[in-house]
Design a protein around this motif. Structure first.
Motif, PDB file in Angstrom:
ATOM      1  N   GLU B   8      49.998  37.546  39.916  1.00  0.00           N
ATOM      2  CA  GLU B   8      50.478  36.525  39.262  1.00  0.00           C
ATOM      3  C   GLU B   8      49.343  36.967  37.776  1.00  0.00           C
ATOM      4  O   GLU B   8      48.242  37.918  38.057  1.00  0.00           O
ATOM      5  N   GLU B   9      49.898  37.638  36.517  1.00  0.00           N
ATOM      6  CA  GLU B   9      49.434  38.135  35.443  1.00  0.00           C
ATOM      7  C   GLU B   9      48.124  37.273  35.164  1.00  0.00           C
ATOM      8  O   GLU B   9      47.640  37.876  35.526  1.00  0.00           O
ATOM      9  N   ASP B  10      48.145  36.214  35.457  1.00  0.00           N
ATOM     10  CA  ASP B  10      47.238  35.616  34.274  1.00  0.00           C
ATOM     11  C   ASP B  10      46.127  35.901  34.912  1.00  0.00           C
ATOM     12  O   ASP B  10      45.573  35.425  35.799  1.00  0.00           O
ATOM     13  N   PHE B  12      43.110  33.990  34.983  1.00  0.00           N
ATOM     14  CA  PHE B  12      42.217  33.436  35.208  1.00  0.00           C
ATOM     15  C   PHE B  12      42.544  32.528  36.918  1.00  0.00           C
ATOM     16  O   PHE B  12      41.780  31.722  37.188  1.00  0.00           O
ATOM     17  N   LEU B  13      44.200  32.382  36.492  1.00  0.00           N
ATOM     18  CA  LEU B  13      45.057  31.430  37.011  1.00  0.00           C
ATOM     19  C   LEU B  13      44.494  32.668  38.831  1.00  0.00           C
ATOM     20  O   LEU B  13      44.773  31.946  39.887  1.00  0.00           O
ATOM     21  N   GLU B  15      42.368  35.122  39.483  1.00  0.00           N
ATOM     22  CA  GLU B  15      40.879  35.049  39.847  1.00  0.00           C
ATOM     23  C   GLU B  15      40.776  33.611  40.958  1.00  0.00           C
ATOM     24  O   GLU B  15      40.288  33.054  41.811  1.00  0.00           O
ATOM     25  N   ASN B  16      41.431  32.363  39.721  1.00  0.00           N
ATOM     26  CA  ASN B  16      40.692  30.988  40.659  1.00  0.00           C
ATOM     27  C   ASN B  16      41.817  30.407  42.141  1.00  0.00           C
ATOM     28  O   ASN B  16      41.676  30.409  42.740  1.00  0.00           O
ATOM     29  N   GLU B  19      39.944  32.788  44.764  1.00  0.00           N
ATOM     30  CA  GLU B  19      38.608  31.833  45.166  1.00  0.00           C
ATOM     31  C   GLU B  19      38.872  30.952  46.158  1.00  0.00           C
ATOM     32  O   GLU B  19      38.269  30.354  47.005  1.00  0.00           O
ATOM     33  N   LEU B  20      40.263  30.345  45.411  1.00  0.00           N
ATOM     34  CA  LEU B  20      40.268  28.561  46.318  1.00  0.00           C
ATOM     35  C   LEU B  20      41.773  29.657  47.863  1.00  0.00           C
ATOM     36  O   LEU B  20      40.302  28.343  48.357  1.00  0.00           O
ATOM     37  N   PRO B 105      52.643  23.147  37.258  1.00  0.00           N
ATOM     38  CA  PRO B 105      50.345  23.156  37.543  1.00  0.00           C
ATOM     39  C   PRO B 105      51.388  22.530  39.085  1.00  0.00           C
ATOM     40  O   PRO B 105      51.805  21.015  39.626  1.00  0.00           O
TER      41      PRO B 105
END
Lengths: 381, 121
Positions: B8-10, B12-13, B15-16, B19-20, B105
């Motif tokens: 995934e390039e983004d 924030f996403l 890293e999220n 984490e998730l 999403p």
């Protein structure tokens, strides 16, 4: 036998004369070798306004505009007729009362039985209405083309927006959703930094989405010429200081700093909101396209006429091949793909600066950095 | 513990997602684009691959081309972030019948249910 032929010929000639005389829509008349009017029909009187008694014996140059006379058009027309036997032309011609009409003119060379030139026949039609109709059709056609062009631009913008909304919007929305999910999982007191991180992410994503939406709305307004400036006297130094403050969040995440220098009087009479938008955009580009901990410089030099504002970075720079297209709508340089963007920011900046009667230029070297220089008049009008 | 590669390039996403998924007992290997993703897949042979196809910056298409040609990686079940499974373009990039699609999403619940389904294979 010979007498009969002549008799028929005389009848013909007479009926032909009557025929010509009664034609109303065409001026039909004869001209002698030197260009003097010899005959005149009802149509000629109708179109040109002269009675036969007034015009017979006058030179045909009386029908031409002064410019055409200067260019020797009457003589040239006759010469062309002698060479070709027939000559057709369109142009403005003058009536007796001085008004002009758009004429279709046909000259025919008249010869006797032995082939000797004896004069000219001239048929003139008033086609002003057709000419005006043609012009009107042309005008409407061009107007239509322009509208179609605008329509095309609008639909291009809309389809770009749909693509963007379906691709670029969905990722930040997923980031927001997943950050929200994670916040609910960090329930312990000591997990506050984690919660805070995700709250910040949600905020940043919402800001990004809002910026993209705003860009699309601005560009549509700018292209419709609906942006008007709102001039007021304000302190440029303070405005820029506030703008830098606003950038703080973005700069802190990348541990970047802005070097701000200001020279000259503080006050200018400009559009505060637009200038802020321009500077915010240039500074955020400088930050976006620079690595962590790089320096950004905002320098202002103001004299009695112009404010020179420059934003320099030590970022990835703009490839030489991309420089000519940098301000084009939706353009993204080849090395900009890893950074989110719509390709609208600089296009909008340039259009805004034009609204303020200013100009923008830049110099850049790949992997060394870019400097954007904005020059604005200290008052718009 | 299942190994899962996330392309995934983004930032924030990405890293999220790390984490998730770690909260759900996955071991996550993040990759920022298709090329890096393929290199990591080659090295670690994950149990599941998650690959973004919705943002061109992720270059997920490149990953699928490389993975499709790779005898080892092509057997790994894959979850694509994409619009619609029935799109011919998407169908053609699926390697296995049990591959899945998820439209951004998506909720945490939806993501996990799809991943659990994939980890059965």
């Amino acid at each position: 036998m010979f007498g009969v032929v002549r008799e028929i010929s005389q009848v013909d000639r007479e009926s032909f004369r009557l025929l010509v005389d009664s034609v109303k829509d065409y001026a039909i008349f004869m001209i002698d070798l030197n260009g003097y009017v010899m005959t005149w029909n009802d149509g000629a009187e109708e179109i040109k306004g002269y009675k036969a008694s007034e015009i017979i014996g006058c030179h045909i140059s009386i029908f031409y505009t002064p410019e055409e006379i200067k260019r020797n058009e009457p003589e040239n027309n006759l010469k062309q007729t002698i060479i070709r036997g027939r000559f057709e032309d369109e142009g403005w011609r003058v009536r007796k009362d001085g008004s002009v009409f758009w004429a279709n003119v046909i000259f025919t060379a008249l010869k006797d039985i032995s082939g000797e030139l004896i004069g000219f026949a001239k048929v003139t039609r008033d086609i002003t209405r057709r000419k005006r109709a043609d012009e009107e059709i042309n005008r409407l056609n061009n107007e239509l083309k322009r509208q179609l062009e605008r329509e095309k631009e609008h639909s291009e913008l809309k389809s770009r927006f749909i693509t963007l909304a379906s691709h670029e919007f969905r990722t930040p929305l997923t980031a927001i959703l997943s950050s929200a999910s994670l916040i609910t999982r960090y329930k312990e007191f000591d997990q506050d930094p984690m919660r805070q991180k995700h709250i910040d992410r949600i905020k940043t994503s919402v800001h990004y989405l809002t910026d993209v939406l705003d860009d699309f709305l601005s560009i549509e307004k700018l292209e419709d010429g609906k942006i008007e400036f709102n001039e007021s006297v304000f302190n440029l130094h303070d405005l820029l200081q506030d703008t830098i403050e606003e950038m703080k969040g973005m700069l802190d995440t990348k541990r970047q700093q802005i070097d701000f220098s200001f020279e000259g009087p503080n006050e200018i009479s400009q559009d505060k909101k637009i200038i802020k938008h321009i500077i915010l955009n240039l500074l955020s580009n400088a930050s976006k396209y620079s690595a962590d901990e790089k320096k950004i410089r905002l320098g202002v030099f103001l004299n009695s006429q112009t404010a020179h504002i420059s934003v320099s970075d030590e970022g990835i720079g703009i490839p030489a091949a991309a420089q000519a297209h940098l301000f084009s709508k939706f353009f993204r340089a080849s090395n900009a793909c890893s950074v989110h963007g719509t390709g609208l920011g600089l296009n909008i900046v340039k259009k805004y600066i034009e609204v303020l009667n200013g100009s923008i230029s830049f110099s850049s070297q790949e992997n060394i950095g870019s400097t954007f220089t904005v020059e604005l008049p200290v008052s718009i009008i | 513990m299942k190994n899962i590669l996330v392309i995934e390039e983004d930032a924030f996403l990405r890293e999220n997602l790390v984490e998730l998924l770690e909260l759900h007992q996955f071991k996550v290997i993040p990759a920022k684009d298709g090329k890096t993703g393929y290199e990591l897949a080659k090295k670690k042979i994950p149990d599941i691959i998650v690959c973004d196809l919705m943002t061109p910056q992720s270059n997920g298409k490149l990953f699928l081309d490389l993975a499709g040609a790779d005898l080892e990686i092509r057997l790994v079940p894959i979850l694509l972030f994409s619009f619609n499974q029935s799109e011919p373009e998407i169908k053609s990039v699926f390697k296995n019948q049990h591959d899945e699609c998820l439209k951004k999403p998506f909720s945490e619940k939806k993501l996990l249910s799809v991943l659990n389904k994939l980890s059965l294979h």
